[in-house]
Design a protein around this motif. Sequence first.
Motif, mmCIF file in Angstrom:
data_model
loop_
_atom_site.group_PDB
_atom_site.id
_atom_site.type_symbol
_atom_site.label_atom_id
_atom_site.label_comp_id
_atom_site.label_asym_id
_atom_site.label_seq_id
_atom_site.Cartn_x
_atom_site.Cartn_y
_atom_site.Cartn_z
ATOM 1 N N ILE A 278 35.309 15.255 36.400
ATOM 2 C CA ILE A 278 34.689 14.720 35.483
ATOM 3 C C ILE A 278 34.186 13.370 36.427
ATOM 4 O O ILE A 278 35.165 12.601 36.847
ATOM 5 C CB ILE A 278 35.588 14.006 34.226
ATOM 6 C CG1 ILE A 278 36.277 15.336 33.643
ATOM 7 C CG2 ILE A 278 34.630 13.179 33.629
ATOM 8 C CD1 ILE A 278 35.534 16.000 32.607
ATOM 9 N N ILE A 279 32.870 13.281 36.646
ATOM 10 C CA ILE A 279 32.607 12.075 37.367
ATOM 11 C C ILE A 279 32.058 10.968 36.402
ATOM 12 O O ILE A 279 31.076 11.048 35.729
ATOM 13 C CB ILE A 279 31.374 12.616 38.276
ATOM 14 C CG1 ILE A 279 31.612 13.711 39.103
ATOM 15 C CG2 ILE A 279 30.934 11.402 39.265
ATOM 16 C CD1 ILE A 279 30.627 14.276 40.110
ATOM 17 N N GLN A 280 32.740 9.956 36.640
ATOM 18 C CA GLN A 280 32.250 8.935 35.600
ATOM 19 C C GLN A 280 31.041 8.192 36.437
ATOM 20 O O GLN A 280 31.087 7.775 37.471
ATOM 21 C CB GLN A 280 33.249 7.870 35.431
ATOM 22 C CG GLN A 280 34.462 8.449 34.790
ATOM 23 C CD GLN A 280 35.453 7.180 34.398
ATOM 24 O OE1 GLN A 280 35.416 6.359 34.935
ATOM 25 N NE2 GLN A 280 36.168 7.511 33.337
ATOM 26 N N LEU A 281 30.054 7.952 35.548
ATOM 27 C CA LEU A 281 29.008 7.328 35.999
ATOM 28 C C LEU A 281 28.211 6.290 35.087
ATOM 29 O O LEU A 281 28.501 6.428 33.930
ATOM 30 C CB LEU A 281 27.738 8.363 36.194
ATOM 31 C CG LEU A 281 27.920 9.281 37.355
ATOM 32 C CD1 LEU A 281 26.752 10.352 37.476
ATOM 33 C CD2 LEU A 281 27.994 8.613 38.799
ATOM 34 N N PRO A 282 27.662 5.115 35.437
ATOM 35 C CA PRO A 282 27.154 4.199 34.695
ATOM 36 C C PRO A 282 26.195 4.567 33.624
ATOM 37 O O PRO A 282 25.361 5.349 34.060
ATOM 38 C CB PRO A 282 26.745 3.012 35.434
ATOM 39 C CG PRO A 282 26.634 3.427 36.684
ATOM 40 C CD PRO A 282 27.467 4.971 36.834
ATOM 41 N N VAL A 283 26.361 4.028 32.443
ATOM 42 C CA VAL A 283 25.217 4.431 31.270
ATOM 43 C C VAL A 283 23.845 3.671 32.109
ATOM 44 O O VAL A 283 23.786 2.549 32.698
ATOM 45 C CB VAL A 283 25.498 3.533 30.276
ATOM 46 C CG1 VAL A 283 24.123 3.553 29.143
ATOM 47 C CG2 VAL A 283 26.642 4.000 29.525
ATOM 48 N N GLY A 284 22.820 4.453 32.042
ATOM 49 C CA GLY A 284 21.598 3.971 32.821
ATOM 50 C C GLY A 284 21.238 4.673 34.174
ATOM 51 O O GLY A 284 20.367 4.693 34.787
ATOM 52 N N SER A 285 22.418 5.814 34.541
ATOM 53 C CA SER A 285 22.018 6.620 35.494
ATOM 54 C C SER A 285 21.124 7.755 35.325
ATOM 55 O O SER A 285 21.280 8.318 34.322
ATOM 56 C CB SER A 285 23.524 7.247 35.961
ATOM 57 O OG SER A 285 24.479 6.221 36.355
ATOM 58 N N VAL A 286 20.283 7.953 36.277
ATOM 59 C CA VAL A 286 19.457 9.041 36.239
ATOM 60 C C VAL A 286 20.080 10.133 37.373
ATOM 61 O O VAL A 286 20.125 9.627 38.651
ATOM 62 C CB VAL A 286 18.133 8.809 36.669
ATOM 63 C CG1 VAL A 286 17.276 10.065 36.429
ATOM 64 C CG2 VAL A 286 17.410 7.900 35.601
#
Length: 327
Positions: free
Chosen positions: A86-94
């Motif tokens: 599971i790769i956590q990425l910030p909200v707003g990532s494309v």
Amino acid sequence: MFIDEITIHAQGGRGGDGVVRWRREKFIDKGGPNGGDGGRGGSVFAVAVQDINLLSKYKHKKEFKATRGDDGAGGSRHGKDGQDMIIQLPVGSVITSIESGGKISLEKEGQKELLLKGGMGGWGNEQFKTSINTTPTKATKGKVGEQGHFKIELELSADVGLIGLPNAGKSSLLNNITNAQAKVGSYQFTTLDPNLGDFYGHILADIPGLIEGASEGKGLGFKFLRHIKRTKMLMHLVSFENETEKGGMIKTYKQIRKELGAYDKSLIEKDEVIVLTKTDLVPDPKAIEKAKKEFEKLGKLVLTLSLYDYASIKAFMKELVKLMKGK
Ligand SMILES: Nc1nc2c(ncn2[C@@H]2O[C@H](COP(=O)(O)OP(=O)(O)OP(=O)(O)O)[C@@H](O)[C@H]2O)c(=O)[nH]1
Ligand SMILES: [Mg+2]
């Protein structure tokens, strides 16, 4: 440093192998086939998290792998599935797949998207048993997981831009009321890159200090003004340290306004809140009130702040929450 673009490689786990095993029965050389299937390899997912500084955590991590499925076993036992990555990425990532060009946007906290599938597990020999072949010696290997490269870009537009002279306390304020970890220093031009922080879902941008002559290339802040061009509001910080200067705080304030206007007229037309900082340096509370009144004559909302005073920070945050409502 605020990182808003990274490229990573990710891979789903390989499926476990199927195996050839036989039932052990007394007096029978080969019982029926009971080799189990391999487990599925783990898949790779992206999950959106409300943390705009997350990408900088991956500065040195570019490789993300889900784990392999276990091999099957005798007694018709399935191998365990591999663990998902599971790769956590910030909200707003494309997220853009470099191989296919496909894009996924992470818009909401908790949104989970499959990026790559793990490989299927292989079949154990039990699966190949038929009425004609009751003792199959065949098993298949697990398949490799999908893999790919992804570009991840954080597309953020800041809601509030923090501006002011170097040393006004912009980065300190950002660190105090958001999750940002901007560098703070008692010297000018501590901030060399813009910093962003998340204040209850509103993005605050801290840019390097502006100085007189910025529009002619002096100092650092000018080229960063583009980061605050699209903000809904500016917070203009003026430190009480400037009170002792000739012309006082109002003069330093007006200098910065002049530089802003020279860069782009729209910046001085933006909503602006004035924040008089470091009130703890002023022994006489009347002097604070006096300065505040003077700034209020400009027809703007004027707040005061000391980061060394918890009550002051709390009052400031309350005002900011009010301001952000409906923004
Ligand atoms: N006394 C006092 N000092 C403060 C306050 N807020 C910040 N400072 C100090 O002011 C200095 C400058 O703070 P920064 O946050 O780095 O200032 P900045 O506006 O980001 O400066 P640049 O990045 O150079 O533009 C640091 O030494 C801080 O500890 C305050 O409320 N009271
Ligand atoms: Mg700073």
